[in-house]
Motif scaffolding. Structure first.
Motif, mmCIF file in Angstrom:
data_model
loop_
_atom_site.group_PDB
_atom_site.id
_atom_site.type_symbol
_atom_site.label_atom_id
_atom_site.label_comp_id
_atom_site.label_asym_id
_atom_site.label_seq_id
_atom_site.Cartn_x
_atom_site.Cartn_y
_atom_site.Cartn_z
ATOM 1 N N LYS A 28 0.828 -1.209 0.000
ATOM 2 C CA LYS A 28 0.000 0.000 0.000
ATOM 3 C C LYS A 28 0.864 1.262 0.000
ATOM 4 N N LYS A 29 1.950 1.218 0.777
ATOM 5 C CA LYS A 29 2.841 2.365 0.887
ATOM 6 C C LYS A 29 3.409 2.752 -0.474
ATOM 7 N N PHE A 30 3.742 1.750 -1.300
ATOM 8 C CA PHE A 30 4.371 2.015 -2.592
ATOM 9 C C PHE A 30 3.371 2.036 -3.753
ATOM 10 N N GLY A 31 2.078 2.107 -3.420
ATOM 11 C CA GLY A 31 1.064 2.254 -4.455
ATOM 12 C C GLY A 31 0.781 1.001 -5.251
ATOM 13 N N VAL A 32 1.061 -0.162 -4.682
ATOM 14 C CA VAL A 32 0.749 -1.430 -5.347
ATOM 15 C C VAL A 32 -0.656 -1.860 -4.937
ATOM 16 N N LYS A 33 -1.431 -2.273 -5.893
ATOM 17 C CA LYS A 33 -2.808 -2.670 -5.605
ATOM 18 C C LYS A 33 -2.852 -4.044 -4.940
ATOM 19 N N VAL A 34 -3.468 -4.085 -3.753
ATOM 20 C CA VAL A 34 -3.692 -5.354 -3.069
ATOM 21 C C VAL A 34 -5.126 -5.768 -3.351
ATOM 22 N N GLU A 35 -5.285 -6.844 -4.102
ATOM 23 C CA GLU A 35 -6.617 -7.254 -4.521
ATOM 24 C C GLU A 35 -7.398 -7.938 -3.397
ATOM 25 N N GLU A 36 -6.695 -8.686 -2.538
ATOM 26 C CA GLU A 36 -7.398 -9.388 -1.454
ATOM 27 C C GLU A 36 -6.456 -9.643 -0.288
ATOM 28 N N PHE A 37 -6.985 -9.491 0.914
ATOM 29 C CA PHE A 37 -6.303 -9.877 2.152
ATOM 30 C C PHE A 37 -7.198 -10.915 2.810
ATOM 31 N N GLY A 38 -6.737 -12.165 2.820
ATOM 32 C CA GLY A 38 -7.565 -13.243 3.335
ATOM 33 C C GLY A 38 -7.002 -13.883 4.585
ATOM 34 N N ILE A 39 -7.877 -14.205 5.514
ATOM 35 C CA ILE A 39 -7.529 -14.993 6.694
ATOM 36 C C ILE A 39 -8.044 -16.400 6.455
ATOM 37 N N GLY A 40 -7.150 -17.389 6.555
ATOM 38 C CA GLY A 40 -7.492 -18.742 6.159
ATOM 39 C C GLY A 40 -7.343 -18.882 4.648
ATOM 40 N N TYR A 41 -7.547 -20.093 4.157
ATOM 41 C CA TYR A 41 -7.430 -20.353 2.724
ATOM 42 C C TYR A 41 -8.781 -20.776 2.152
ATOM 43 N N PRO A 42 -9.008 -20.462 0.839
ATOM 44 C CA PRO A 42 -10.304 -20.760 0.215
ATOM 45 C C PRO A 42 -10.670 -22.241 0.366
ATOM 46 N N PRO A 43 -12.001 -22.516 0.307
ATOM 47 C CA PRO A 43 -13.084 -21.662 -0.196
ATOM 48 C C PRO A 43 -13.474 -20.524 0.755
ATOM 49 N N LYS A 44 -13.900 -19.445 0.117
ATOM 50 C CA LYS A 44 -14.244 -18.232 0.851
ATOM 51 C C LYS A 44 -15.562 -18.405 1.592
ATOM 52 N N VAL A 45 -15.585 -17.967 2.842
ATOM 53 C CA VAL A 45 -16.801 -17.993 3.657
ATOM 54 C C VAL A 45 -17.483 -16.633 3.634
ATOM 55 N N TYR A 46 -16.672 -15.579 3.709
ATOM 56 C CA TYR A 46 -17.229 -14.219 3.734
ATOM 57 C C TYR A 46 -16.173 -13.260 3.191
ATOM 58 N N GLY A 47 -16.632 -12.273 2.450
ATOM 59 C CA GLY A 47 -15.720 -11.258 1.935
ATOM 60 C C GLY A 47 -16.406 -9.911 1.853
ATOM 61 N N LYS A 48 -15.667 -8.864 2.142
ATOM 62 C CA LYS A 48 -16.205 -7.510 2.086
ATOM 63 C C LYS A 48 -15.138 -6.603 1.487
ATOM 64 N N LYS A 49 -15.545 -5.780 0.530
ATOM 65 C CA LYS A 49 -14.594 -4.887 -0.126
ATOM 66 C C LYS A 49 -14.589 -3.528 0.549
ATOM 67 N N PHE A 50 -13.404 -3.111 0.993
ATOM 68 C CA PHE A 50 -13.200 -1.782 1.539
ATOM 69 C C PHE A 50 -12.165 -1.094 0.669
#
Length: 366
Positions: A28-50
């Motif tokens: 984030k500091k260097f302006g690189v786009k982080v598409e997802e920050f996940g806790i645990g590994y897929p399959p996804k249970v819940y996701g919210k975009k901020f």
């Protein structure tokens, strides 16, 4: 038991989350786009975009991850990882490694400033404002102590010969030489060892050997006189930084020494490879010895993970840094397909080794 498993699992996940947060913050500091920050590994249970990042909770609770644009695939975007200068990419990769050392430093600061850090001291040293105790650091396999159920971390409080007390007064043994002298005087006799394991007190009977194997004592333990040395709050960060550096230096040296001993054919080299199951078992044992010991172990695991992650092996942060060094020398990126194939090969190799060690952990449990 369930509570212990939950705490151990939460601790390991927390370490990986903080590791990934190091990558995340510098990206984030260097302006690189982080598409997802996940806790645990897929399959996804819940996701919210901020903002422009998806924050997700996933079903498999074995760690965490960040998905950074251009880290795995080449992207022409100015916000991609691959488009940034080498020094920025290196810092993003190092962010995850350094976070492990930061965690260890903060834990050591807390322990040193609040409860005191367990420190080996000589028998003639008199610590101020704290009492010393004799702790078992290592138990040799198949020794009288091992067969009796004594474990590393146990504290010896008293000794008896059958019903005879070592001392009339009800005092804790506070010097290692007291234990050594007592055991030496009562070889081939049944003795009672009074132990403190966490909040539990126990009595264990064993018979010291007359002729122990070379390099082992009569009961097969390595002892140390230990005191919890506490420092003023303003000195705690300095002492924590010193301890973090000392352990970072000591761990590789101890590992090399143990490997040399194992290659030399020594029965007990002090080296034991464990996987996630073995680590969880060790953490559970540490928790029963008290929260101070548990936090110390978490800090040590954090340093181990930093050292492991910095190794120049594809699939690790150190491997990615190694590719950047090659790019810097050659003045052009390493062939993307070659890098991907090497990373995939070493990833599957590490998974296979982890599975093998985990099987051995399970066998050891039963």
């Amino acid at each position: 038991m369930l509570f212990t498993i939950i705490i151990v699992l939460f601790s390991l996940i927390a370490l990986t989350v903080l590791h990934e947060a190091g990558h995340f913050l510098l990206a984030k500091k260097f302006g690189v786009k982080v598409e997802e920050f996940g806790i645990g590994y897929p399959p996804k249970v819940y996701g919210k975009k901020f903002g422009r990042t998806i924050y997700s909770l996933n079903l498999l609770p074995f760690g965490a991850f960040v998905r950074i644009l251009g880290e795995e695939d080449i992207s022409d975007s100015q916000e991609s990882f691959s488009s940034k200068p080498i020094w920025q990419r290196a810092l993003i990769l190092l962010g995850g490694v350094v976070s492990f050392w930061v965690v260890a430093f903060l834990i050591f600061t807390l322990i040193i400033g609040v409860g005191g850090v367990p420190t080996a001291i000589t028998d003639d040293f008199s610590p101020a404002e704290t009492s010393a105790y004799v702790q078992i650091l290592q138990v040799s396999p198949d020794s009288p102590a091992d067969l009796a159920g004594i474990k590393p971390g146990d504290i010896i409080t008293k000794l008896k010969v059958k019903s005879e007390k070592l001392k009339v007064e009800e005092e804790n043994i506070s010097q290692a030489k007291e234990v050594q002298n007592f055991v030496g005087e009562h070889k081939d006799e049944e003795i009672i060892v009074f132990l403190q394991r966490g909040e539990e007190n126990m009595e264990i009977a064993l018979i010291p050997r007359v002729n122990p194997p070379q390099g082992e004592g009569a009961i097969g333990v390595i002892l140390a006189r230990v005191a919890n040395l506490k420092y003023p709050w303003y000195q705690a960060p300095i002492q924590a930084a010193k301890l973090t550096f000392q352990q970072t230096k000591a761990i590789p040296l101890a590992l090399v020494k143990a490997i040399k001993s194992r290659i030399g054919g020594e029965k007990d080299s002090g080296l034991q490879f464990v996987g996630p199951i073995g680590i969880g078992q060790i953490m559970g044992q540490a928790m029963h010895q008290g929260w101070g010991n548990y936090l110390m172990l978490i800090a040590m695991i954090s340093i181990w993970m930093a050292l492991f992650n910095i190794l120049p092996v594809p699939a690790l942060d150190g491997g990615r840094l190694f590719f950047l060094v090659i790019e810097l020398i050659k003045r052009k990126p390493v062939n993307h397909k070659i890098e991907q194939r090497l990373t995939a090969a070493f990833f599957f190799l590490m998974v296979a080794l982890m599975a093998l060690v985990s099987i051995k952990d399970i066998i050891r449990l039963f």
